[in-house]
Each structure stands twice: as C-alpha cells, then as structure tokens.
Design an enzyme around this catalytic site. Sequence first.
Site, short mmCIF file in Angstrom:
data_model
loop_
_atom_site.label_atom_id
_atom_site.label_comp_id
_atom_site.label_asym_id
_atom_site.label_seq_id
_atom_site.Cartn_x
_atom_site.Cartn_y
_atom_site.Cartn_z
N LYS A 1 -17.41 -0.76 8.66
CA LYS A 1 -16.29 -1.63 9.07
C LYS A 1 -14.96 -0.92 8.83
CE LYS A 1 -14.69 -4.91 6.12
NZ LYS A 1 -13.25 -4.80 5.90
N ASN A 2 -14.82 -0.35 7.65
CA ASN A 2 -13.51 0.21 7.29
C ASN A 2 -13.19 1.51 8.04
OD1 ASN A 2 -13.15 -1.92 5.65
ND2 ASN A 2 -13.34 -0.81 3.71
N ARG B 1 -6.67 -9.27 7.81
CA ARG B 1 -5.57 -8.75 7.00
C ARG B 1 -5.27 -7.30 7.34
NH1 ARG B 1 -3.67 -4.83 3.80
NH2 ARG B 1 -1.79 -5.62 2.85
N CYS C 1 -3.70 -11.97 -0.21
CA CYS C 1 -5.04 -12.27 0.27
C CYS C 1 -5.90 -12.59 -0.93
CB CYS C 1 -5.60 -11.09 1.05
SG CYS C 1 -6.11 -9.77 -0.02
N ARG D 1 -0.98 -7.99 -1.38
CA ARG D 1 -1.33 -6.75 -0.67
C ARG D 1 -0.05 -6.20 -0.06
NH1 ARG D 1 -7.33 -6.67 0.46
NH2 ARG D 1 -7.02 -4.80 1.68
N PRO D 2 0.81 -5.54 -0.85
CA PRO D 2 2.06 -5.02 -0.31
C PRO D 2 1.81 -3.93 0.73
CG PRO D 2 1.75 -4.29 -2.58
CD PRO D 2 0.60 -5.20 -2.26
N ILE D 3 2.79 -3.70 1.60
CA ILE D 3 2.64 -2.63 2.60
C ILE D 3 3.83 -1.65 2.52
CG2 ILE D 3 1.16 -3.91 4.20
CD1 ILE D 3 3.69 -4.33 5.94
N ASP D 4 4.46 -1.61 1.34
CA ASP D 4 5.64 -0.76 1.18
C ASP D 4 5.35 0.71 1.50
OD1 ASP D 4 4.07 -1.31 -1.21
OD2 ASP D 4 5.34 0.17 -2.20
N ASP E 1 -14.75 -1.71 -3.66
CA ASP E 1 -15.53 -2.61 -2.81
C ASP E 1 -16.97 -2.78 -3.31
OD1 ASP E 1 -13.34 -2.98 -1.24
OD2 ASP E 1 -14.04 -1.78 0.45
N ILE F 1 -7.98 -0.95 -8.92
CA ILE F 1 -7.35 -0.87 -7.59
C ILE F 1 -6.65 -2.18 -7.23
CG2 ILE F 1 -7.70 -0.34 -5.14
CD1 ILE F 1 -8.36 2.03 -6.96
N ARG G 1 -17.41 -11.10 7.98
CA ARG G 1 -16.36 -10.11 8.24
C ARG G 1 -16.89 -8.69 8.04
NH1 ARG G 1 -12.43 -10.25 4.16
NH2 ARG G 1 -11.91 -8.33 5.22
C1 UD1 Z 1 -8.83 -0.37 2.12
C2 UD1 Z 1 -10.13 -1.06 2.49
C3 UD1 Z 1 -10.59 -1.97 1.37
C4 UD1 Z 1 -10.68 -1.19 0.07
C5 UD1 Z 1 -9.38 -0.46 -0.21
C6 UD1 Z 1 -9.45 0.46 -1.42
C7 UD1 Z 1 -9.99 -1.25 4.89
C8 UD1 Z 1 -9.89 -2.14 6.08
N1 UD1 Z 1 -9.91 -1.83 3.69
O1 UD1 Z 1 -7.86 -1.40 1.95
O2 UD1 Z 1 -11.86 -2.50 1.72
O3 UD1 Z 1 -10.94 -2.10 -0.98
O4 UD1 Z 1 -9.02 0.36 0.91
O5 UD1 Z 1 -10.48 1.37 -1.27
O6 UD1 Z 1 -10.20 -0.06 5.01
N2 UD1 Z 1 -0.78 -0.82 -2.09
C9 UD1 Z 1 0.58 -0.95 -2.31
N3 UD1 Z 1 1.42 -0.70 -1.28
C10 UD1 Z 1 0.99 -0.32 -0.03
C11 UD1 Z 1 -0.42 -0.19 0.18
C12 UD1 Z 1 -1.28 -0.44 -0.87
O7 UD1 Z 1 1.01 -1.28 -3.41
O8 UD1 Z 1 1.82 -0.10 0.86
C13 UD1 Z 1 -1.73 -1.07 -3.20
C14 UD1 Z 1 -2.69 -2.24 -2.90
O9 UD1 Z 1 -2.09 -3.48 -3.22
C15 UD1 Z 1 -3.85 -1.90 -3.77
C16 UD1 Z 1 -3.88 -0.38 -3.74
O10 UD1 Z 1 -2.60 0.05 -3.33
O11 UD1 Z 1 -3.60 -2.35 -5.08
C17 UD1 Z 1 -4.94 0.20 -2.82
O12 UD1 Z 1 -4.73 -0.28 -1.52
P1 UD1 Z 1 -5.15 0.50 -0.20
O13 UD1 Z 1 -5.84 1.78 -0.57
O14 UD1 Z 1 -3.98 0.58 0.70
O15 UD1 Z 1 -6.23 -0.48 0.40
P2 UD1 Z 1 -6.32 -1.02 1.88
O16 UD1 Z 1 -6.04 0.07 2.84
O17 UD1 Z 1 -5.56 -2.28 2.00
#
Ligand code: UD1
Length: 423
Positions: free
Chosen positions: A22-23, A91, A115, A120-123, A305, A327, A397
């Site tokens: 999926k990922n 998400r 979520c 789940r920040p996207i900064d 995961d 994480i 999902r």
């Molecule tokens: C992806 C996977 C998810 C997996 C995760 C970690 C997909 C669709 N999802 O999620 O199943 O659990 O990797 O292996 O592939 N963070 C920030 N700012 C950001 C982005 C992330 O602070 O801009 C933080 C997140 O809140 C989290 C950590 O970084 O605490 C890891 O997140 P990230 O590696 O980005 O996970 P996803 O890509 O959301």
Amino acid sequence: MGKYRINGLRRLEGTLQVQGSKNAALPILAAALLVPESTVHNCPELSDVEAAVHILEELGCRCHREGGSVTVTAGECLNSSIPEALMREMRSSVVFLGAMIARCGRARISLPGGCELGPRPIDMHLSGLQKLGVTVLDDRGYLDCRAANGLHGARIALPFPSVGATENIMIAASVAKGMTEIHNAAREPEISNLADFLNAAGARVQIALDGTVYVEGVPKLHACEYAVIPDRIAAATYLCAAAATGSRLQLAGINPIHLTACIPLYEEAGCTLRMEKNSLELYAPASLKALRMVRTMPYPGFPTDAQAPFMAMCCLAKGTSVFVENIFENRYKHAGELSRMGAQIKLEGRVAVVEGAARLHGARVECTDLRGGAALVIAALAAEGETVIDEIRHLERGYEALERNLCALGADIKKLENGEDFC
Ligand code: UD1
C-alpha cells in the site's frame, strides 16, 4: 459498518501470496500524474488505493483497473485542487501535493488535520517544496501552493527522514530544472520503489549508499509500466498471526530483506524461520518467549507499522516485553482494546510494557486504526472463544482480502455486515 467475527485457537497452515505494498502504491499513483500513461502492476485492492484513484480522476486523469494493474492516463490538468472529502478519505493524500504542483503549477488542498496516530504535521513537505520554488499560503484551513516561476532544483536537508516528505520532494524534483539533493532522506524500500518507477518513466533519480537522494530534473516523463513491491507490513502481520497461533506459515512473493529488522524478533520469540530469495517460512514454537526491547525506528530499523502486530503476538509470550514507539506520538490505542481480551499492558508515554498472559479470551473490540486493527485480529485468532471486531473499515485501508486469506489458511473468521454473514 462491517465487523469480523473470529473464533480463536485455530492453527494456520499453508502458503500465502503477499499483496502489493500500500505504502509503495500510493506515492507511485501520485507520481503517475506526471506520466502521460503508466500501468502500475501489483496494486493492492484497498480502500486507500481506491481513494488515490478517485483523486487522480478528480484531477483529470483516466484510470482503469484490471486485476492488480491500474492504468493511469494523465489528461489535461483540469483541476488543481483536491476536494476536502477526498483529502479526509485518505490522510496520505498529501503525497499528491508535489505531483500536482509539478503538473499544474499550483495545488490547493485542505490542511490535513490530526489522525488516529496523533498530530501529523506536514512542515517538512512544505519547507522542502518551498526550497524547490513553491510559495505556500495558508488560506483559512486551505493550503494554496504555487510555483509561479516553475520548479528548480535545491539542496534540502530534512530534520527527520520523513517518508512522505522525501516522496513529495522526489516527485516534484523529478521534473524541476536542475539538480536536487535530499539529505537525511527516508530510506524505506517504498522510497527506492518510487525512485525506480520515476526512472522507468525517464526521470533521473539516484539513491546513494548513505541514503542521500539525487534527482536531476528532466523536462518531462514518458509512458511506463511498473510493479509495486510486496507489502512488508502485511507480511510481518501474517507472520505475527502465525507466531501467536503456534502455526506454520509460508509467505510467497515477498522480499525477506525488507523484513531484516523483524526477523531477529521472531527468532527471539522462539520461532524458526527459513528464508529463500522470495519466500519465507515461519515455524512457531508451542509457547512464545517475550521480546526484551522493541524500538520503532526509521528504516532499516524496526517499522512503527509493525509495532501493533508484534505487541499482539507478545500478549501471549512468556515474560515481559517492552516496546518504545519513537515515530508517532499516539500509537498505542490498540493496547486498551487488547486489554479487553485479557492482555496485560502498561503504558507510560512512549513505552509499553507487556506481561505475557497464559491465555487471551474473546471479547467485543473496536479497530482504532489500521495496524491497531491488525493487532486485534492477531489476538482474536490466538484467543479462546469468539471475538467481534468492529470498525473494520480501518483494516480495509491496508489489508487486501484479509478474511479470505485467513480463511484459506484455516482460521475461523467471518465478515458480518448489517447482522448478516458474508464469508
Ligand atoms: C509513512 C507511512 C506510514 C508509516 C510512516 C513511518 C505511507 C502512506 N505511510 O507515513 O504507514 O507509519 O511512514 O514509517 O507511506 N513529521 C513531521 N513533519 C512532517 C512530516 C512528518 O513532523 O512534515 C513527523 C510525523 O508526525 C511522524 C514522523 O515525522 O512523527 C514520521 O512521519 P513520516 O515518515 O512522514 O510518515 P508518513 O509519510 O506520514
């Protein structure tokens, strides 16, 4: 709302072909927006993949699924915004951001909220894209992103190896002008799979041995065909189910190297594993041993995961197992549900301490999230009596044909909808 009814204490036996990841499929489908026509094979049939296809259609693509293959024809850029309902459906729709900006010069999406796993920040996604020339405006809950002067390469160092941020930057950089370097990039197998897809479409992405991603932008991508890697988390989940039920299970069509951090833990629990290039067989002992310490880490460390499925397995292991979740902030919601089945779990911040119980018993429980739901299925398979699991939409999902696969291996699991049996 669908539910599962599981009668536990059945041994699993047989061979299972593991679904596509999926990922890996989701970012590849996002990147398909930049490719005139792409066929993505081994795409699992999941609600998250369906949501990604809906987003592509909303953005003007034609999508056609035939078995495990999805063909995406990226038409004119009709639309540069994802409706809020679709954003909420999945998400990870934020992974479309880089592709949309690269394709349309603009993207408008609603801000993803928190979520089930906490905020789940996207900064990191945004600051990476800004380095590539994107301006980001926060417009009352919506993000308005524009690349008025096109995208250009940049040197980006991520403060944390975020999987999604690495993917978004890689996709946008593939058609940016010049060279992009992503330092401290995520190293998950899904990242290499995305790089290989982009390269099959004519991109120039290279991943150095230290994990740094180099992307030399090309003017445009061309048609391609590509296969998604097997799902390492689904594989780990089925192995935990086999271990918890004292079973023997063979997984086919997997890459055991992607499970490098999990394999020693099955062995520590007393299981015997036999590995070949594309398959893995697990023999569980009569009773499992506890795991001293399971710390979730970015790849190649132990995957967050797989934390919930391993916790379910440890609920029946002799001794005390300790988990540290590094994480996500809020990834132990399944612990409360497992406790309803007799599990003994104490939580303290990022740490969970599991005292192995002699037995678990059936109960009425609810999926709190995708992997937490998988933990409940594992516990139910290993518990005495009947368990009813509510809110299985979370499982749909990420796990393709879960009840069919488990039934075929000998489990007693039925999907109930509106009070009716469907198995
Ligand atoms: C992806 C996977 C998810 C997996 C995760 C970690 C997909 C669709 N999802 O999620 O199943 O659990 O990797 O292996 O592939 N963070 C920030 N700012 C950001 C982005 C992330 O602070 O801009 C933080 C997140 O809140 C989290 C950590 O970084 O605490 C890891 O997140 P990230 O590696 O980005 O996970 P996803 O890509 O959301």
